[in-house]
Structure formats: structure tokens, C-alpha cells
Scaffold this motif. Structure first.
Motif, PDB file in Angstrom:
ATOM      1  N   LYS A   1       0.588  -1.240  -0.445  1.00  0.00           N
ATOM      2  CA  LYS A   1       0.318  -0.021  -0.193  1.00  0.00           C
ATOM      3  C   LYS A   1       0.802   1.180  -0.114  1.00  0.00           C
ATOM      4  CE  LYS A   1      -4.157   0.165   1.817  1.00  0.00           C
ATOM      5  NZ  LYS A   1      -5.055   0.018   0.363  1.00  0.00           N
ATOM      6  N   GLU A   2       1.813   1.153   0.956  1.00  0.00           N
ATOM      7  CA  GLU A   2       2.615   2.264   1.397  1.00  0.00           C
ATOM      8  C   GLU A   2       3.514   2.825  -0.630  1.00  0.00           C
ATOM      9  OE1 GLU A   2       4.109   5.792   2.439  1.00  0.00           O
ATOM     10  OE2 GLU A   2       2.416   4.239   3.371  1.00  0.00           O
ATOM     11  N   VAL A   3       4.006   1.781  -1.222  1.00  0.00           N
ATOM     12  CA  VAL A   3       4.707   1.872  -2.811  1.00  0.00           C
ATOM     13  C   VAL A   3       3.675   1.950  -3.394  1.00  0.00           C
ATOM     14  CG1 VAL A   3       5.706  -0.085  -4.516  1.00  0.00           C
ATOM     15  CG2 VAL A   3       6.879   0.625  -2.067  1.00  0.00           C
ATOM     16  N   PHE A   4       2.666   0.870  -3.799  1.00  0.00           N
ATOM     17  CA  PHE A   4       1.439   1.027  -4.458  1.00  0.00           C
ATOM     18  C   PHE A   4       0.072   2.231  -4.586  1.00  0.00           C
ATOM     19  CE2 PHE A   4       3.567  -2.697  -5.837  1.00  0.00           C
ATOM     20  CZ  PHE A   4       4.637  -2.218  -6.901  1.00  0.00           C
ATOM     21  N   GLU A   5      -0.658   2.005  -3.366  1.00  0.00           N
ATOM     22  CA  GLU A   5      -1.498   2.644  -3.147  1.00  0.00           C
ATOM     23  C   GLU A   5      -1.070   4.071  -2.860  1.00  0.00           C
ATOM     24  OE1 GLU A   5      -4.185  -0.054  -2.168  1.00  0.00           O
ATOM     25  OE2 GLU A   5      -4.146  -1.321  -4.555  1.00  0.00           O
ATOM     26  N   LYS A   6      -0.327   4.386  -2.449  1.00  0.00           N
ATOM     27  CA  LYS A   6       0.092   5.750  -1.418  1.00  0.00           C
ATOM     28  C   LYS A   6      -0.944   6.795  -1.273  1.00  0.00           C
ATOM     29  CE  LYS A   6       4.167   8.367  -0.021  1.00  0.00           C
ATOM     30  NZ  LYS A   6       5.827   7.921   0.155  1.00  0.00           N
ATOM     31  N   ALA A   7      -2.045   6.893  -2.379  1.00  0.00           N
ATOM     32  CA  ALA A   7      -2.569   8.666  -2.746  1.00  0.00           C
ATOM     33  C   ALA A   7      -4.120   7.945  -1.547  1.00  0.00           C
ATOM     34  CB  ALA A   7      -2.924   8.848  -3.805  1.00  0.00           C
ATOM     35  N   ASP A   8      -3.947   6.753  -1.808  1.00  0.00           N
ATOM     36  CA  ASP A   8      -5.011   6.160  -0.693  1.00  0.00           C
ATOM     37  C   ASP A   8      -5.216   6.865   0.808  1.00  0.00           C
ATOM     38  OD1 ASP A   8      -6.795   5.032  -2.311  1.00  0.00           O
ATOM     39  OD2 ASP A   8      -5.504   3.070  -1.907  1.00  0.00           O
ATOM     40  N   TYR A   9      -3.662   6.948   1.314  1.00  0.00           N
ATOM     41  CA  TYR A   9      -3.210   7.571   2.622  1.00  0.00           C
ATOM     42  C   TYR A   9      -4.710   9.014   3.158  1.00  0.00           C
ATOM     43  CZ  TYR A   9      -0.397   3.704   3.931  1.00  0.00           C
ATOM     44  OH  TYR A   9       0.078   2.659   4.330  1.00  0.00           O
ATOM     45  N   PHE A  10      -4.359   9.730   1.581  1.00  0.00           N
ATOM     46  CA  PHE A  10      -4.745  11.394   1.789  1.00  0.00           C
ATOM     47  C   PHE A  10      -6.328  11.304   1.970  1.00  0.00           C
ATOM     48  CE2 PHE A  10      -1.008  12.063  -0.544  1.00  0.00           C
ATOM     49  CZ  PHE A  10      -1.006  13.099  -0.253  1.00  0.00           C
ATOM     50  N   TYR A  11      -6.916   9.800   1.888  1.00  0.00           N
ATOM     51  CA  TYR A  11      -8.126  10.276   1.851  1.00  0.00           C
ATOM     52  C   TYR A  11      -8.315   9.813   3.259  1.00  0.00           C
ATOM     53  CZ  TYR A  11     -13.001   7.636   2.794  1.00  0.00           C
ATOM     54  OH  TYR A  11     -13.792   7.480   2.154  1.00  0.00           O
ATOM     55  N   TYR A  12      -8.111   8.965   3.950  1.00  0.00           N
ATOM     56  CA  TYR A  12      -8.137   8.383   5.235  1.00  0.00           C
ATOM     57  C   TYR A  12      -7.907   9.957   6.656  1.00  0.00           C
ATOM     58  CZ  TYR A  12      -9.032   3.781   4.368  1.00  0.00           C
ATOM     59  OH  TYR A  12      -9.312   3.147   3.891  1.00  0.00           O
ATOM     60  N   TYR A  13      -6.270  10.837   5.686  1.00  0.00           N
ATOM     61  CA  TYR A  13      -6.153  11.821   6.419  1.00  0.00           C
ATOM     62  C   TYR A  13      -7.144  12.523   6.611  1.00  0.00           C
ATOM     63  CZ  TYR A  13      -3.125  15.299   8.219  1.00  0.00           C
ATOM     64  OH  TYR A  13      -2.387  16.595   8.672  1.00  0.00           O
ATOM     65  N   ASN A  14      -7.676  13.228   4.915  1.00  0.00           N
ATOM     66  CA  ASN A  14      -9.005  14.576   5.168  1.00  0.00           C
ATOM     67  C   ASN A  14     -10.225  13.625   5.726  1.00  0.00           C
ATOM     68  OD1 ASN A  14      -6.845  15.652   3.239  1.00  0.00           O
ATOM     69  ND2 ASN A  14      -8.240  15.073   1.455  1.00  0.00           N
ATOM     70  N   ALA A  15     -10.276  12.533   6.121  1.00  0.00           N
ATOM     71  CA  ALA A  15     -11.532  12.257   7.220  1.00  0.00           C
ATOM     72  C   ALA A  15     -11.041  12.556   8.569  1.00  0.00           C
ATOM     73  CB  ALA A  15     -11.465  10.550   6.905  1.00  0.00           C
ATOM     74  N   GLY A  16      -9.744  12.891   8.763  1.00  0.00           N
ATOM     75  CA  GLY A  16      -8.994  12.926  10.215  1.00  0.00           C
ATOM     76  C   GLY A  16      -8.951  12.003  10.964  1.00  0.00           C
ATOM     77  N   ILE A  17      -7.787  10.767  10.783  1.00  0.00           N
ATOM     78  CA  ILE A  17      -6.829   9.918   9.973  1.00  0.00           C
ATOM     79  C   ILE A  17      -5.978   9.523   9.804  1.00  0.00           C
ATOM     80  CG2 ILE A  17      -7.636   6.973  11.428  1.00  0.00           C
ATOM     81  CD1 ILE A  17     -10.276   7.205  10.213  1.00  0.00           C
ATOM     82  N   PRO A  18      -5.367  10.075  10.733  1.00  0.00           N
ATOM     83  CA  PRO A  18      -3.436  10.521  10.998  1.00  0.00           C
ATOM     84  C   PRO A  18      -3.303   9.439  10.157  1.00  0.00           C
ATOM     85  CG  PRO A  18      -4.111  10.193  12.879  1.00  0.00           C
ATOM     86  CD  PRO A  18      -5.385   9.950  12.435  1.00  0.00           C
ATOM     87  N   LYS A  19      -1.438   8.827   9.750  1.00  0.00           N
ATOM     88  CA  LYS A  19      -1.788   7.620   9.196  1.00  0.00           C
ATOM     89  C   LYS A  19      -0.830   6.874  10.653  1.00  0.00           C
ATOM     90  CE  LYS A  19       1.866   6.372   5.690  1.00  0.00           C
ATOM     91  NZ  LYS A  19       3.065   6.395   5.102  1.00  0.00           N
ATOM     92  N   ARG A  20      -0.074   7.158  11.668  1.00  0.00           N
ATOM     93  CA  ARG A  20      -0.078   6.178  12.598  1.00  0.00           C
ATOM     94  C   ARG A  20      -1.018   5.692  13.231  1.00  0.00           C
ATOM     95  NH1 ARG A  20       3.512   9.129  16.622  1.00  0.00           N
ATOM     96  NH2 ARG A  20       5.045   9.140  14.534  1.00  0.00           N
ATOM     97  N   ARG A  21      -2.373   6.213  13.451  1.00  0.00           N
ATOM     98  CA  ARG A  21      -3.732   5.734  13.759  1.00  0.00           C
ATOM     99  C   ARG A  21      -4.179   4.420  13.133  1.00  0.00           C
ATOM    100  NH1 ARG A  21      -8.222   8.997  15.324  1.00  0.00           N
ATOM    101  NH2 ARG A  21      -6.237  10.480  15.843  1.00  0.00           N
TER     102      ARG A  21
END
Length: 101
Positions: free
Chosen positions: A57-77
Motif C-alpha cells: 500500500k505504501e508503494v503502489f497505493e500511496k494516494a489512499d492515505y490522503f483519503y483517510y487523512y482528510n477524514a481526520g485519521i492520521p497514518k500512525r493511528r
């Protein structure tokens, strides 16, 4: 409630990578010995599989983390809750295997 749905969505997206990888790795390790397959599956699925799916997910689907970050969920959590989801899933799976013996 929305956060729980997002965590579950992330868990399901890593499960589609982790499960086939873990099954294939266990079949290679066990050599079709089913007792060894069951013993190695929990370690493969709960450890190496999680790390491999997160790397994928980190290499191929990195843009998906922005979806969760915009929803208020940081990557670490997101990653910590993912580990908790997997370990809870493995605990339930292990209890089912014990009950079926």
C-alpha cells in the motif's frame, strides 16, 4: 461511527493482499503438511503478511492515505488500529480452530 467504517475499509483493503500472500507462503513452507500449515499460518498472516500488505500500500497505493487523512485519521493511528484488527481477527480464528478440534 464513520471512523470505524473507515478503519474497516482499510482493513479489508489490506486483507485482499495479505490473505493470498499468507496462504501461498504457508503452502510453500508446509509442503502440504496440514498441521505445519496451521501452525505457520497464524505467524505468516499476523506478522509478515501485515508488513507486506502495508509495504504494498505504501508503494503502489500511496494516494489512499490522503483519503483517510482528510477524514481526520492520521497514518500512525490507521496502522495501529490495523494491527489491532488483525490480531483480533487471528484470535477469533484461533478460537474457532480450537473449538473445531
Amino acid at each position: 461511527m464513520q471512523g470505524l467504517k473507515l478503519y474497516t475499509l482499510f482493513f479489508q483493503s489490506t486483507l485482499k493482499i495479505n490473505l493470498p500472500l499468507s496462504l501461498l507462503g504457508c503452502l510453500i513452507i508446509a509442503g502440504f503438511d496440514w498441521m505445519l500449515f496451521y501452525k505457520s499460518f497464524f505467524y505468516m498472516f499476523g506478522g509478515i503478511g501485515i508488513v507486506a500488505s502495508l509495504l504494498f500500500k505504501e508503494v503502489f497505493e500511496k494516494a489512499d492515505y490522503f483519503y483517510y487523512y482528510n477524514a481526520g485519521i492520521p497514518k500512525r493511528r490507521l496502522i495501529v488500529v490495523l494491527f489491532l484488527y488483525y490480531w483480533l481477527f487471528l484470535l477469533l480464528l484461533k478460537l474457532c480452530v480450537i473449538c473445531l478440534r
